[in-house]
Design an enzyme around this catalytic site. Structure first.
Site, PDB file in Angstrom:
ATOM      1  N   ARG A  45       0.801  -1.217   0.000  1.00  0.00           N
ATOM      2  CA  ARG A  45       0.000   0.000   0.000  1.00  0.00           C
ATOM      3  C   ARG A  45       0.844   1.284   0.000  1.00  0.00           C
ATOM      4  NH1 ARG A  45      -3.755   0.075   5.037  1.00  0.00           N
ATOM      5  NH2 ARG A  45      -2.392  -1.708   5.132  1.00  0.00           N
ATOM      6  N   PHE A  85      -4.760  -3.585  -2.224  1.00  0.00           N
ATOM      7  CA  PHE A  85      -5.110  -4.952  -2.629  1.00  0.00           C
ATOM      8  C   PHE A  85      -6.500  -5.024  -3.250  1.00  0.00           C
ATOM      9  CE2 PHE A  85      -2.220  -6.024   1.122  1.00  0.00           C
ATOM     10  CZ  PHE A  85      -1.097  -6.081   0.302  1.00  0.00           C
ATOM     11  N   LYS A 152       0.966 -19.538   5.497  1.00  0.00           N
ATOM     12  CA  LYS A 152       0.081 -19.894   6.585  1.00  0.00           C
ATOM     13  C   LYS A 152      -0.241 -18.632   7.379  1.00  0.00           C
ATOM     14  CE  LYS A 152       1.839 -19.855  10.206  1.00  0.00           C
ATOM     15  NZ  LYS A 152       2.633 -18.789  10.801  1.00  0.00           N
ATOM     16  N   HIS A 182       7.173 -23.000   6.501  1.00  0.00           N
ATOM     17  CA  HIS A 182       8.638 -22.973   6.380  1.00  0.00           C
ATOM     18  C   HIS A 182       9.314 -24.019   7.277  1.00  0.00           C
ATOM     19  CE1 HIS A 182       8.460 -20.315   9.917  1.00  0.00           C
ATOM     20  NE2 HIS A 182       9.736 -20.524  10.101  1.00  0.00           N
ATOM     21  N   GLU A 220       9.606 -19.934  22.472  1.00  0.00           N
ATOM     22  CA  GLU A 220      10.205 -18.707  21.943  1.00  0.00           C
ATOM     23  C   GLU A 220      10.330 -17.726  23.087  1.00  0.00           C
ATOM     24  OE1 GLU A 220       7.196 -17.808  18.875  1.00  0.00           O
ATOM     25  OE2 GLU A 220       8.784 -18.171  17.432  1.00  0.00           O
ATOM     26  N   HIS A 244       3.329 -25.547  12.054  1.00  0.00           N
ATOM     27  CA  HIS A 244       4.691 -25.964  12.400  1.00  0.00           C
ATOM     28  C   HIS A 244       4.699 -27.185  13.337  1.00  0.00           C
ATOM     29  CE1 HIS A 244       5.377 -22.289  10.470  1.00  0.00           C
ATOM     30  NE2 HIS A 244       5.589 -21.496  11.498  1.00  0.00           N
ATOM     31  N   LYS A 334       5.030 -18.246  23.561  1.00  0.00           N
ATOM     32  CA  LYS A 334       5.840 -17.028  23.476  1.00  0.00           C
ATOM     33  C   LYS A 334       6.276 -16.676  24.898  1.00  0.00           C
ATOM     34  CE  LYS A 334       4.482 -15.917  19.099  1.00  0.00           C
ATOM     35  NZ  LYS A 334       5.406 -16.044  17.975  1.00  0.00           N
TER      36      LYS A 334
HETATM   37  C1  BG6 Z   1       5.945 -18.063  12.134  1.00  0.00           C
HETATM   38  C2  BG6 Z   1       4.990 -17.587  13.197  1.00  0.00           C
HETATM   39  O1  BG6 Z   1       5.275 -18.819  11.161  1.00  0.00           O
HETATM   40  O2  BG6 Z   1       6.950 -18.867  12.722  1.00  0.00           O
HETATM   41  C3  BG6 Z   1       5.741 -16.838  14.279  1.00  0.00           C
HETATM   42  O3  BG6 Z   1       4.027 -16.749  12.600  1.00  0.00           O
HETATM   43  C4  BG6 Z   1       6.884 -17.673  14.817  1.00  0.00           C
HETATM   44  O4  BG6 Z   1       4.869 -16.453  15.337  1.00  0.00           O
HETATM   45  C5  BG6 Z   1       7.741 -18.186  13.676  1.00  0.00           C
HETATM   46  O5  BG6 Z   1       7.646 -16.859  15.682  1.00  0.00           O
HETATM   47  C6  BG6 Z   1       8.796 -19.151  14.147  1.00  0.00           C
HETATM   48  O6  BG6 Z   1       9.646 -19.446  13.078  1.00  0.00           O
HETATM   49  P1  BG6 Z   1      11.180 -19.729  13.326  1.00  0.00           P
HETATM   50  O7  BG6 Z   1      11.712 -20.123  11.990  1.00  0.00           O
HETATM   51  O8  BG6 Z   1      11.758 -18.455  13.846  1.00  0.00           O
HETATM   52  O9  BG6 Z   1      11.252 -20.814  14.336  1.00  0.00           O
END
Ligand code: BG6
Length: 485
Positions: A45, A85, A152, A182, A220, A244, A334
């Site tokens: 944007r 968008f 995602k 990922h 995390e 994940h 978190k």
């Molecule tokens: C992301 C989440 O897909 O993955 C995040 O949206 C998370 O909240 C992150 O922190 C963790 O990825 P990585 O590769 O840092 O372990």
């Protein structure tokens, strides 16, 4: 080497594009893996010029402390297209730019559309890709030259995921769709299939006869940072649980793929997720715990009365022959004490059969797979401590990527991007994998919805730097087990 391509990143000024995508593209460029001709177009944007956008990307990479050698050469390939968008104008200007690249190259170059926006924009962007015929690539009605990459969370629940999928499949063929998680691109997650099936010694014990339980921790230390607007509407279960964590579970549970091919591996992953035992919404409180870190409600762009979870723990089972009735304990949070993602396979303790009177260590053999950081695998075994009296002690045998391969493990996004360029979908979710995981997750969300309607319901709060609310420990303790620290 890749054929020429253009990657259009929707949401190019956002967190994902800035912290992962552009830096991974730059890293691949420095490793000479992007090919000779490529174009990166940021679409968002804000009214930036190409140069202003390049500066934004430069500053972000600098801030992450990465080397900026060869930046100037790389940056020449970056462009920016301002656009809303939900308005056609930006898309029309994008078409002109894409046509200009094709003209310059004298051919239709592969177009990759990467949706790195908050998920509520996906449907709108897809509609415009279709209406403007961008989805068809190169303007001659052939979709051969386009690929769609979607991040995602894919939907909010089973129903929305299905309708998103329907929309996608009307616009693109399955072979053009790359649903990113990922975690599938992480070196250590990819290694699971090799570790389990290339070594003959694990397969015979990888089942309910030898395994007591499995623990997965996804911790995390950071909070949600500046992502309040995204995270508050999503929560930890959808943000990392539906995807994940599911990949980590699948890596443990899946059967040997029939072949090491795209469909072979995706079939094996899908069958594993399908075997998850559903938790009845009415029973959710017995096996799922959620929590919120103290101070979350005061984070930027978070509703001050938010009940969104920043922590989730659960006990779950798989109804397949290999793992029937083996509990899987999972937690993700978190503001946990440290950054750690690991899988522990805890084997049934047999030491006491012979050595009971000499005192066996509390836990038996544990196989610990460290997904990150300190990527590696450790096996805990019981040994005789040296000395004239028999005394048993646990010792750890360790393999670390750092020592063994002496190179830094690349960011998962580099692998993800390379596979997209190569058109290899093995490490991307097929739509049935996502439906099965949503079947499971949606029941938990429904259970939480029921809980939240109870008059005195309050989400448990946990202090930062702790491993979630005490209820998460109780999940384990009531089974006479505990989380491994
Ligand atoms: C992301 C989440 O897909 O993955 C995040 O949206 C998370 O909240 C992150 O922190 C963790 O990825 P990585 O590769 O840092 O372990």
């Amino acid at each position: 080497m890749n054929a020429p391509f253009v990657i259009v990143i929707f949401g190019a000024t956002g967190d994902l594009a800035q912290s992962k995508l552009i830096s991974s593209l730059f890293s691949l460029f420095r490793k000479n893996q992007l090919g000779k001709e490529f174009y990166i177009i940021g679409f968002a944007r804000r009214k930036f010029t190409d140069d202003e956008f390049r500066t934004l990307a430069y500053e972000n990479i600098k801030q992450h402390g990465s080397s900026l050698n060869h930046w100037e050469e790389f940056a020449k390939n970056i462009y920016y297209q301002p656009g809303l968008f939900d308005e056609v104008q930006g898309y029309e200007e994008l078409i002109k730019r894409l046509n200009a690249f094709d003209k310059k190259m004298g051919a239709c170059i592969t177009r990759l559309f990467y949706l790195a926006t908050p998920p509520n924009n996906y449907s709108t962007i897809l509609d415009f890709l279709r209406k403007t015929k961008l989805s068809e690539g190169c303007g001659q009605g052939s979709s051969k030259w386009t690929r769609l990459v979607i991040e995602k969370p894919f939907g909010k629940d089973l129903e929305t995921a299905k309708s998103l999928d329907e929309k996608l499949s009307k616009i693109f063929e399955e072979k053009q769709i790359f649903r990113v998680d990922h975690y599938l691109g992480k070196e250590t997650v990819q290694n699971m299939v090799v570790f389990r099936f290339a070594n003959g010694i694990f397969e015979p014990v990888w089942n309910k006869n030898y395994i007591d339980h499995v623990q997965i921790t996804f911790g995390e230390s950071k909070g949600i940072g500046g992502r309040g607007a995204f995270f508050d509407g999503v929560g930890m279960l959808r943000d990392v649980g539906q995807n994940h964590l599911m990949q980590l579970l699948t890596a443990v549970v899946m059967e040997q793929p029939k072949s090491f091919s795209k469909e072979g591996v995706r079939d094996a992953r899908a069958a594993a997720i399908k075997a998850l035992r559903y938790i009845d919404p009415e029973e959710v409180s017995k096996s799922v715990v959620r929590g919120q870190y103290q101070g979350y409600k005061k984070e930027k762009n978070v509703n001050p009365n938010s009940e969104t979870e920043t922590f989730v723990a659960m006990k779950t089972f798989f109804d397949n022959d290999r793992f029937r009735d083996v509990p899987f304990y999972i937690r993700a949070g978190k503001k946990m004490p440290k950054d750690t993602v690991e899988i522990s396979i805890v084997f049934i303790q047999t030491c006491h059969l012979l050595f009971r009177e000499f005192g066996c260590p509390e836990e038996g053999n544990i196989l610990k797979i460290r997904i990150q950081p300190d990527e590696g695998i450790g096996i805990r075994v019981i040994a005789k401590a040296p000395g004239s009296r028999l005394s048993l002690k646990t010792v750890d045998m360790e393999f670390t990527y750092k020592e063994e391969f002496r190179e830094v493990v690349s960011d998962a996004y580099e692998k993800i991007l390379l596979d997209i360029f190569a058109g290899d979908q093995m490490l991307f979710n097929r739509s049935d994998e996502l439906s099965y995981s949503w079947e499971f997750i949606t029941r938990i969300l429904q259970g939480w919805d029921l809980q939240s309607r109870l008059p005195n319901f309050k989400i448990p709060i946990y202090s930062e730097n702790t491993s979630g609310p005490k209820e998460a420990n109780e999940l384990f303790e009531k089974d006479g087990r505990k989380w491994l620290e």
